[in-house]
Design an enzyme around this catalytic site. Sequence first.
Site, PDB file in Angstrom:
ATOM      1  N   ASP A 128       0.840  -1.204   0.000  1.00  0.00           N
ATOM      2  CA  ASP A 128       0.000   0.000   0.000  1.00  0.00           C
ATOM      3  C   ASP A 128       0.874   1.252   0.000  1.00  0.00           C
ATOM      4  OD1 ASP A 128      -2.454  -1.649   0.480  1.00  0.00           O
ATOM      5  OD2 ASP A 128      -1.375  -2.069   2.336  1.00  0.00           O
ATOM      6  N   HIS A 132      -4.366  -3.338   6.510  1.00  0.00           N
ATOM      7  CA  HIS A 132      -4.228  -3.616   5.076  1.00  0.00           C
ATOM      8  C   HIS A 132      -5.600  -4.053   4.553  1.00  0.00           C
ATOM      9  CE1 HIS A 132      -3.018  -5.068   1.203  1.00  0.00           C
ATOM     10  NE2 HIS A 132      -3.499  -6.263   1.492  1.00  0.00           N
TER      11      HIS A 132
HETATM   12  P1  NAX Z   1      -1.715 -18.312  -3.847  1.00  0.00           P
HETATM   13  O1  NAX Z   1      -3.059 -18.914  -3.626  1.00  0.00           O
HETATM   14  O2  NAX Z   1      -1.147 -18.267  -5.225  1.00  0.00           O
HETATM   15  O3  NAX Z   1      -0.645 -19.061  -2.932  1.00  0.00           O
HETATM   16  C1  NAX Z   1      -0.894 -19.348  -1.591  1.00  0.00           C
HETATM   17  C2  NAX Z   1      -0.131 -20.616  -1.277  1.00  0.00           C
HETATM   18  O4  NAX Z   1      -0.249 -20.843   0.120  1.00  0.00           O
HETATM   19  C3  NAX Z   1      -0.685 -21.854  -1.975  1.00  0.00           C
HETATM   20  O5  NAX Z   1       0.353 -22.495  -2.685  1.00  0.00           O
HETATM   21  C4  NAX Z   1      -1.208 -22.715  -0.820  1.00  0.00           C
HETATM   22  O6  NAX Z   1      -1.018 -24.100  -1.056  1.00  0.00           O
HETATM   23  C5  NAX Z   1      -0.342 -22.223   0.333  1.00  0.00           C
HETATM   24  N1  NAX Z   1      -0.894 -22.488   1.660  1.00  0.00           N
HETATM   25  C6  NAX Z   1      -2.189 -22.483   2.060  1.00  0.00           C
HETATM   26  N2  NAX Z   1      -2.280 -22.819   3.350  1.00  0.00           N
HETATM   27  C7  NAX Z   1      -1.024 -23.031   3.792  1.00  0.00           C
HETATM   28  C8  NAX Z   1      -0.481 -23.430   5.036  1.00  0.00           C
HETATM   29  N3  NAX Z   1      -1.260 -23.678   6.095  1.00  0.00           N
HETATM   30  N4  NAX Z   1       0.849 -23.561   5.138  1.00  0.00           N
HETATM   31  C9  NAX Z   1       1.647 -23.324   4.077  1.00  0.00           C
HETATM   32  N5  NAX Z   1       1.183 -22.968   2.868  1.00  0.00           N
HETATM   33  C10 NAX Z   1      -0.130 -22.821   2.723  1.00  0.00           C
HETATM   34  O7  NAX Z   1      -1.800 -16.859  -3.200  1.00  0.00           O
HETATM   35  P2  NAX Z   1      -0.819 -15.606  -3.407  1.00  0.00           P
HETATM   36  O8  NAX Z   1      -1.276 -14.820  -4.563  1.00  0.00           O
HETATM   37  O9  NAX Z   1       0.582 -16.069  -3.377  1.00  0.00           O
HETATM   38  O10 NAX Z   1      -1.181 -14.749  -2.119  1.00  0.00           O
HETATM   39  C11 NAX Z   1      -0.885 -15.210  -0.823  1.00  0.00           C
HETATM   40  C12 NAX Z   1      -1.550 -14.338   0.230  1.00  0.00           C
HETATM   41  O11 NAX Z   1      -1.095 -13.001   0.156  1.00  0.00           O
HETATM   42  C13 NAX Z   1      -3.070 -14.247   0.115  1.00  0.00           C
HETATM   43  O12 NAX Z   1      -3.631 -14.396   1.413  1.00  0.00           O
HETATM   44  C14 NAX Z   1      -3.300 -12.847  -0.368  1.00  0.00           C
HETATM   45  O13 NAX Z   1      -4.572 -12.349   0.003  1.00  0.00           O
HETATM   46  C15 NAX Z   1      -2.185 -12.123   0.309  1.00  0.00           C
HETATM   47  N6  NAX Z   1      -1.815 -10.805  -0.216  1.00  0.00           N
HETATM   48  C16 NAX Z   1      -1.463  -9.852   0.673  1.00  0.00           C
HETATM   49  C17 NAX Z   1      -1.043  -8.595   0.287  1.00  0.00           C
HETATM   50  C18 NAX Z   1      -0.643  -7.561   1.287  1.00  0.00           C
HETATM   51  O14 NAX Z   1      -0.367  -6.431   0.875  1.00  0.00           O
HETATM   52  N7  NAX Z   1      -0.566  -7.829   2.601  1.00  0.00           N
HETATM   53  C19 NAX Z   1      -1.011  -8.229  -1.144  1.00  0.00           C
HETATM   54  C20 NAX Z   1      -0.956  -9.403  -2.059  1.00  0.00           C
HETATM   55  C21 NAX Z   1      -1.801 -10.577  -1.660  1.00  0.00           C
HETATM   56  O15 NAX Z   1      -3.119 -10.362  -2.093  1.00  0.00           O
END
Ligand code: NAX
Length: 327
Positions: free
Chosen positions: A159, A187
Amino acid sequence: TKSPVRVAVTGAAGQIGYSLLFRIASGDMLGKDQPVILHLLEITPALKALNGVVMELRDCAFPLLADIVTSDDPMVAFKDVDYALLVGAMPRKAGMERGDLLGANGGIFKPQGEALNAVASRDVKVLVVGNPANTNALIAQQNAPDLDPKQFTAMVRLDHNRAISQLAEKTGKPVSSIQNITIWGNHSSTQYPDLSQATVDGQPALEQVDREWYENSYISTVAKRGAAIIEARGSSSAASAASAAIDHMRDWALGTPDGQWVSMGIPSDGSYGVPEGLIYGFPVTCSGGQYQIVQGLEVSDFSRGKMDATAQELSEERDEVRKLGLV
Ligand code: NAX
């Protein structure tokens, strides 16, 4: 040469991971003289895909990448880690209430907090990226009683970077000319991107843009940028999120430049009237591996209203996870 440090990344086979791991391994996060051992955590069904990512990491032949550990068990993945980037989370699905979302993420961040508490380095620096990032950070922190609460942070840096880039575009000035923007709070759409202290080429930003644009366009453009990316790209921000995570950890570990601050989601100590303990976006400077809230900034009535609204949302999230017994 320095001895390697251990860096854990969860959700390592996901979209953000695909950008983040290569930047960490190339030295963008901890410096071009700091070898790293990557500790990659995934859920069991994603371990095969994770192995593909590991093959690519090895194929880059990064001189700083000393080793790679993979696991589906946080007690293994977090063993002795110096840094932990908690990226994997449970996304909000259609029809999910806030309580459902927080509960589902509690199932991830409670055991991860416990595992960090049990096996990580006593000085581990934790960044939560996975949403809802601030409250997930609170859950992990509250389940790690032997670690200092200040070791748990949440990412508002994306952000912050978006706020810089939108102001640069508006003023026609390079991003490097912009300083001292703050993202206050959560966020989420209630975040407050604050230009009241910001400068462009050393001059107050709010003297270079009109107030109407700031209040009615800028703030919501920054807050809703994530949705605009999804709309345009068909998936959520990944490379920019990874880049922001790199920036957050680098500045925390290696320090912020003199006279400049950045925004980090950190446990409130009550500064600026933010309820103590909430993981809230603040302006901070970093040195010697510690962050400090920038004190003494003037807060206008307009800012006060925005800062209180985002604190209110975080208080409600905290109440919700308390009810669920997660903190
Ligand atoms: P993806 O769905 O591409 O990847 C997430 C990965 O996490 C998957 O491979 C899944 O298997 C794995 N996972 C799920 N549960 C798990 C666990 N208990 N232990 C280990 N791995 C686990 O998502 P991606 O685009 O990489 O985004 C990840 C996270 O970042 C999401 O929650 C998203 O909302 C968040 N974001 C946060 C942002 C911020 O500014 N704070 C911005 C970007 C993003 O949207």
